[in-house]
Design an enzyme around this catalytic site. Structure first.
Site, PDB file in Angstrom:
ATOM      1  N   LEU A  36       0.832  -1.210   0.000  1.00  0.00           N
ATOM      2  CA  LEU A  36       0.000   0.000   0.000  1.00  0.00           C
ATOM      3  C   LEU A  36       0.864   1.257   0.000  1.00  0.00           C
ATOM      4  CD1 LEU A  36      -3.024  -0.941   2.321  1.00  0.00           C
ATOM      5  CD2 LEU A  36      -2.808  -1.177  -0.151  1.00  0.00           C
ATOM      6  N   SER A  86       6.108   1.892 -10.496  1.00  0.00           N
ATOM      7  CA  SER A  86       5.765   1.744 -11.915  1.00  0.00           C
ATOM      8  C   SER A  86       5.849   3.026 -12.743  1.00  0.00           C
ATOM      9  CB  SER A  86       4.342   1.184 -12.031  1.00  0.00           C
ATOM     10  OG  SER A  86       3.408   2.157 -11.600  1.00  0.00           O
ATOM     11  N   THR A 135       7.472  -5.404 -18.740  1.00  0.00           N
ATOM     12  CA  THR A 135       7.032  -4.285 -19.583  1.00  0.00           C
ATOM     13  C   THR A 135       7.809  -4.232 -20.893  1.00  0.00           C
ATOM     14  OG1 THR A 135       7.113  -1.871 -19.728  1.00  0.00           O
ATOM     15  CG2 THR A 135       8.616  -2.864 -18.170  1.00  0.00           C
ATOM     16  N   ASP A 136       7.182  -3.673 -21.919  1.00  0.00           N
ATOM     17  CA  ASP A 136       7.903  -3.499 -23.190  1.00  0.00           C
ATOM     18  C   ASP A 136       9.028  -2.478 -23.072  1.00  0.00           C
ATOM     19  OD1 ASP A 136       6.336  -1.199 -22.986  1.00  0.00           O
ATOM     20  OD2 ASP A 136       5.372  -1.409 -24.945  1.00  0.00           O
ATOM     21  N   GLU A 137       9.007  -1.676 -21.989  1.00  0.00           N
ATOM     22  CA  GLU A 137      10.049  -0.643 -21.849  1.00  0.00           C
ATOM     23  C   GLU A 137      11.441  -1.238 -21.690  1.00  0.00           C
ATOM     24  OE1 GLU A 137       9.290   2.760 -19.448  1.00  0.00           O
ATOM     25  OE2 GLU A 137       7.200   2.854 -20.040  1.00  0.00           O
ATOM     26  N   TYR A 160      13.450   3.198 -14.099  1.00  0.00           N
ATOM     27  CA  TYR A 160      12.327   2.251 -14.011  1.00  0.00           C
ATOM     28  C   TYR A 160      12.550   1.053 -14.931  1.00  0.00           C
ATOM     29  CZ  TYR A 160       7.882   0.109 -15.346  1.00  0.00           C
ATOM     30  OH  TYR A 160       6.910  -0.811 -15.657  1.00  0.00           O
ATOM     31  N   LYS A 164      13.247  -2.982 -14.128  1.00  0.00           N
ATOM     32  CA  LYS A 164      12.393  -4.076 -14.615  1.00  0.00           C
ATOM     33  C   LYS A 164      13.221  -5.073 -15.437  1.00  0.00           C
ATOM     34  CE  LYS A 164       8.412  -4.436 -14.244  1.00  0.00           C
ATOM     35  NZ  LYS A 164       7.592  -5.075 -13.173  1.00  0.00           N
ATOM     36  N   GLY A 291      15.520  11.562 -21.330  1.00  0.00           N
ATOM     37  CA  GLY A 291      15.729  10.221 -21.903  1.00  0.00           C
ATOM     38  C   GLY A 291      14.465   9.603 -22.482  1.00  0.00           C
TER      39      GLY A 291
HETATM   40  P1  NAD Z   1       0.768   0.513  -9.885  1.00  0.00           P
HETATM   41  O1  NAD Z   1       1.841   1.495  -9.565  1.00  0.00           O
HETATM   42  O2  NAD Z   1      -0.606   0.997 -10.167  1.00  0.00           O
HETATM   43  O3  NAD Z   1       0.643  -0.540  -8.683  1.00  0.00           O
HETATM   44  C1  NAD Z   1       1.752  -1.093  -8.053  1.00  0.00           C
HETATM   45  C2  NAD Z   1       1.286  -1.779  -6.771  1.00  0.00           C
HETATM   46  O4  NAD Z   1       2.440  -2.376  -6.149  1.00  0.00           O
HETATM   47  C3  NAD Z   1       0.673  -0.812  -5.749  1.00  0.00           C
HETATM   48  O5  NAD Z   1      -0.506  -1.368  -5.211  1.00  0.00           O
HETATM   49  C4  NAD Z   1       1.746  -0.705  -4.666  1.00  0.00           C
HETATM   50  O6  NAD Z   1       1.211  -0.465  -3.366  1.00  0.00           O
HETATM   51  C5  NAD Z   1       2.412  -2.078  -4.760  1.00  0.00           C
HETATM   52  N1  NAD Z   1       3.801  -2.063  -4.272  1.00  0.00           N
HETATM   53  C6  NAD Z   1       4.786  -1.175  -4.580  1.00  0.00           C
HETATM   54  N2  NAD Z   1       5.915  -1.489  -3.914  1.00  0.00           N
HETATM   55  C7  NAD Z   1       5.645  -2.617  -3.198  1.00  0.00           C
HETATM   56  C8  NAD Z   1       6.410  -3.436  -2.322  1.00  0.00           C
HETATM   57  N3  NAD Z   1       7.700  -3.161  -2.044  1.00  0.00           N
HETATM   58  N4  NAD Z   1       5.815  -4.518  -1.771  1.00  0.00           N
HETATM   59  C9  NAD Z   1       4.515  -4.807  -2.028  1.00  0.00           C
HETATM   60  N5  NAD Z   1       3.743  -4.059  -2.822  1.00  0.00           N
HETATM   61  C10 NAD Z   1       4.291  -2.977  -3.410  1.00  0.00           C
HETATM   62  O7  NAD Z   1       1.338  -0.355 -11.090  1.00  0.00           O
HETATM   63  P2  NAD Z   1       0.553  -1.003 -12.335  1.00  0.00           P
HETATM   64  O8  NAD Z   1       0.424  -0.003 -13.404  1.00  0.00           O
HETATM   65  O9  NAD Z   1      -0.628  -1.714 -11.834  1.00  0.00           O
HETATM   66  O10 NAD Z   1       1.652  -2.055 -12.823  1.00  0.00           O
HETATM   67  C11 NAD Z   1       1.679  -3.378 -12.293  1.00  0.00           C
HETATM   68  C12 NAD Z   1       2.849  -4.129 -12.903  1.00  0.00           C
HETATM   69  O11 NAD Z   1       2.701  -4.175 -14.317  1.00  0.00           O
HETATM   70  C13 NAD Z   1       4.202  -3.484 -12.650  1.00  0.00           C
HETATM   71  O12 NAD Z   1       5.125  -4.511 -12.402  1.00  0.00           O
HETATM   72  C14 NAD Z   1       4.513  -2.753 -13.936  1.00  0.00           C
HETATM   73  O13 NAD Z   1       5.913  -2.681 -14.130  1.00  0.00           O
HETATM   74  C15 NAD Z   1       3.852  -3.668 -14.953  1.00  0.00           C
HETATM   75  N6  NAD Z   1       3.385  -3.031 -16.191  1.00  0.00           N
HETATM   76  C16 NAD Z   1       2.574  -1.925 -16.148  1.00  0.00           C
HETATM   77  C17 NAD Z   1       2.084  -1.395 -17.335  1.00  0.00           C
HETATM   78  C18 NAD Z   1       1.165  -0.197 -17.336  1.00  0.00           C
HETATM   79  O14 NAD Z   1       0.878   0.331 -18.422  1.00  0.00           O
HETATM   80  N7  NAD Z   1       0.676   0.259 -16.204  1.00  0.00           N
HETATM   81  C19 NAD Z   1       2.435  -1.990 -18.567  1.00  0.00           C
HETATM   82  C20 NAD Z   1       3.284  -3.095 -18.568  1.00  0.00           C
HETATM   83  C21 NAD Z   1       3.736  -3.614 -17.376  1.00  0.00           C
HETATM   84  O1  DAU Z   2       4.999   0.622 -21.853  1.00  0.00           O
HETATM   85  C1  DAU Z   2       4.610   0.098 -20.611  1.00  0.00           C
HETATM   86  C2  DAU Z   2       4.804   1.131 -19.536  1.00  0.00           C
HETATM   87  O2  DAU Z   2       3.778   2.102 -19.724  1.00  0.00           O
HETATM   88  C3  DAU Z   2       4.751   0.567 -18.128  1.00  0.00           C
HETATM   89  O3  DAU Z   2       5.826  -0.313 -17.940  1.00  0.00           O
HETATM   90  C4  DAU Z   2       4.817   1.686 -17.076  1.00  0.00           C
HETATM   91  O4  DAU Z   2       4.659   1.150 -15.774  1.00  0.00           O
HETATM   92  C5  DAU Z   2       3.689   2.660 -17.365  1.00  0.00           C
HETATM   93  O5  DAU Z   2       3.788   3.759 -16.464  1.00  0.00           O
HETATM   94  C6  DAU Z   2       3.767   3.166 -18.802  1.00  0.00           C
HETATM   95  O6  DAU Z   2       4.945   4.004 -18.984  1.00  0.00           O
HETATM   96  P1  DAU Z   2       4.889   5.348 -19.852  1.00  0.00           P
HETATM   97  O7  DAU Z   2       6.004   6.214 -19.444  1.00  0.00           O
HETATM   98  O8  DAU Z   2       4.745   5.033 -21.297  1.00  0.00           O
HETATM   99  O9  DAU Z   2       3.469   5.923 -19.328  1.00  0.00           O
HETATM  100  P2  DAU Z   2       3.006   7.395 -18.913  1.00  0.00           P
HETATM  101  O10 DAU Z   2       1.525   7.328 -18.734  1.00  0.00           O
HETATM  102  O11 DAU Z   2       3.820   7.960 -17.814  1.00  0.00           O
HETATM  103  O12 DAU Z   2       3.318   8.253 -20.231  1.00  0.00           O
HETATM  104  C7  DAU Z   2       2.778   7.890 -21.485  1.00  0.00           C
HETATM  105  C8  DAU Z   2       3.328   8.881 -22.506  1.00  0.00           C
HETATM  106  O13 DAU Z   2       2.753  10.178 -22.242  1.00  0.00           O
HETATM  107  C9  DAU Z   2       4.829   9.075 -22.422  1.00  0.00           C
HETATM  108  O14 DAU Z   2       5.344   9.268 -23.732  1.00  0.00           O
HETATM  109  C10 DAU Z   2       4.998  10.357 -21.608  1.00  0.00           C
HETATM  110  C11 DAU Z   2       3.764  11.159 -21.972  1.00  0.00           C
HETATM  111  N1  DAU Z   2       3.236  12.052 -20.915  1.00  0.00           N
HETATM  112  C12 DAU Z   2       2.975  11.513 -19.700  1.00  0.00           C
HETATM  113  C13 DAU Z   2       2.485  12.281 -18.680  1.00  0.00           C
HETATM  114  C14 DAU Z   2       2.205  11.704 -17.310  1.00  0.00           C
HETATM  115  C15 DAU Z   2       2.965  13.397 -21.192  1.00  0.00           C
HETATM  116  O15 DAU Z   2       3.182  13.871 -22.322  1.00  0.00           O
HETATM  117  N2  DAU Z   2       2.466  14.159 -20.181  1.00  0.00           N
HETATM  118  C16 DAU Z   2       2.235  13.684 -18.928  1.00  0.00           C
HETATM  119  O16 DAU Z   2       1.802  14.471 -18.044  1.00  0.00           O
END
Ligand code: NAD
Ligand code: DAU
Length: 352
Positions: A36, A86, A135-137, A160, A164, A291
């Site tokens: 949390l 994340s 993640t694809d990143e 980040y 990963k 970056g």
């Molecule tokens: P999020 O940030 O919404 O949620 C992360 C959760 O992990 C939170 O509930 C947080 O409390 C918990 N957490 C953080 N540190 C912790 C710890 N030390 N121990 C236990 N719990 C902990 O993230 P999300 O967007 O739901 O992403 C989930 C997973 O999917 C991540 O591993 C992320 O890298 C991966 N992912 C996310 C996306 C995306 O677009 N959001 C895409 C590809 C992969």
């Molecule tokens: O590709 C998968 C990843 O997608 C996950 O692994 C990450 O956990 C998730 O956060 C996400 O990463 P991004 O950096 O792509 O997501 P974000 O929503 O932060 O940004 C999406 C795009 O929008 C990126 O090119 C940055 C841009 N952006 C983002 C924010 C928050 C803006 O232009 N303005 C903003 O305020």
């Protein structure tokens, strides 16, 4: 899978995954292990908190002793590791917490699972599985052509994505060295309900609703490959049940859009359905992310061929479902943007 630890289950994708599994599988038992942090929110799971197939434990995935106890207490056979820091922008400000949770936390889980799942003869008990949600990143940035495949070399750029990628490598090493039954999934950008409004889509929705500037980094022509979160959950479900041990699966739906396209989609829906005064005059181009990766695009052929997965939600439907979810859950947003979020927003966006 029967007795499953889902880590990070109070976050965006983890919550959606738990709700999806409890709806789908009457025989599953889920232990949601979540620290949390600012990103975890138990409100997401209010509808299942009394379900006998679900328990929540507030724990850090780096806490080896307490996590090990859960394996014995619940006879755990499956671990799905969603827990992570994340958000890329936060990793640029403060990398260390990313290294701790994403690298050390993953290694801790793997090590406990290896010990608890040992068959005592150098192998593993039947039917156990560890899935690392990645993640694809980790693949870095694409030029205008081509897609990320599972054999694309890893080239992470942000703290980040480097954390990963490190976690992926450690997970792979437990297969290569010990033959531990693992999988790694690498998904593109998710969107949908319960996403924290630091990420692009919910941030833009929240700012439109509050008539605030819409901060677009740089020229806004960076490309992300968007996938509706439920399609991601379905893919993870298929991999953890039927994936070939040791394999990596990319997850994405060939839905590449520029950031400006996404922001304009949010503006036009809110303009037409909620507030006519919201228009593209709110867009403010701000200093680019350090970056900043230019383009992500997944080749999902492997998971399609091997497991029959396909993305069911077209972007045009998914974005409407998502915006409507936020419009119908204003209390949820108000709760999450109070307190810490205000400080975060000021430090990230004021004078940018
Ligand atoms: P999020 O940030 O919404 O949620 C992360 C959760 O992990 C939170 O509930 C947080 O409390 C918990 N957490 C953080 N540190 C912790 C710890 N030390 N121990 C236990 N719990 C902990 O993230 P999300 O967007 O739901 O992403 C989930 C997973 O999917 C991540 O591993 C992320 O890298 C991966 N992912 C996310 C996306 C995306 O677009 N959001 C895409 C590809 C992969
Ligand atoms: O590709 C998968 C990843 O997608 C996950 O692994 C990450 O956990 C998730 O956060 C996400 O990463 P991004 O950096 O792509 O997501 P974000 O929503 O932060 O940004 C999406 C795009 O929008 C990126 O090119 C940055 C841009 N952006 C983002 C924010 C928050 C803006 O232009 N303005 C903003 O305020």
């Amino acid at each position: 899978m029967r007795n499953v630890i889902v880590t990070g289950g109070a976050g965006f994708i983890g919550s959606n995954f738990i709700l999806y599994e409890l709806e789908k599988d009457p025989d599953i038992f889920i232990v949601n292990v979540d620290k949390l942090t600012y990103a975890g929110n138990l409100e997401n799971l209010k509808s299942v908190e009394n379900d006998p197939r679900y328990v929540f434990r507030q724990l850090d995935i780096c806490d080896a002793e307490e996590i090990a106890k859960l394996f014995d207490e619940y006879d755990i056979d499956t671990v799905i590791n969603f827990a992570a820091e994340s958000h890329v922008d936060r990793s640029i400000e403060d990398p260390m917490v990313f290294i701790r949770t994403n690298v050390l936390g993953t290694a801790t889980l793997l090590n406990i699972a290896k010990e608890k799942w040992s068959d005592g003869k150098g192998g593993f008990k039947e039917g156990v599985r560890y899935l690392q949600v990645s993640t694809d990143e980790v693949y870095g940035s694409l030029g205008p052509e081509g897609f990320f495949r599972e054999d694309t070399p890893l080239d992470p750029h942000s703290p980040y994505s480097a954390s990963k990628a490190s976690a992926d490598m450690i997970t792979k090493s437990y297969y290569d060295t010990f033959k531990m039954p693992i999988n790694i999934t690498r998904c593109s950008n998710n969107y949908g309900p319960y996403q924290f409004p630091e990420k692009l889509i919910p941030l833009m929705i929240n700012n439109c609703l509050n008539h605030k500037d819409l901060p677009v980094y740089g020229d806004g022509l960076q490309i992300r490959d968007w996938l509706y979160v439920e399609d991601h959950c379905k893919a993870i479900d298929l991999v953890v049940r039927n994936g070939v041990v040791g394999q990596v699966y990319n997850i994405g739906g060939h839905n590449e859009r520029t950031n400006l396209f996404i922001v304009n989609s949010v503006i036009s829906y809110i303009h037409d359905h909620k507030d006519e005064s919201v228009d593209d005059g709110l867009i403010k181009h701000v200093t680019d992310r350090k970056g900043h990766d230019r383009r992500y695009g997944i080749d999902p052929q492997k998971i399609k061929d091997a497991l029959g997965w396909y993305p069911e939600t077209p972007f045009e439907r998914g974005i409407v479902k998502t915006i409507e979810w936020y419009l119908n859950n204003e209390e949820w947003i108000e709760d999450v943007v109070s307190g810490e979020y205000q400080k975060y927003y000021e430090s990230m966006y004021d004078n940018r």
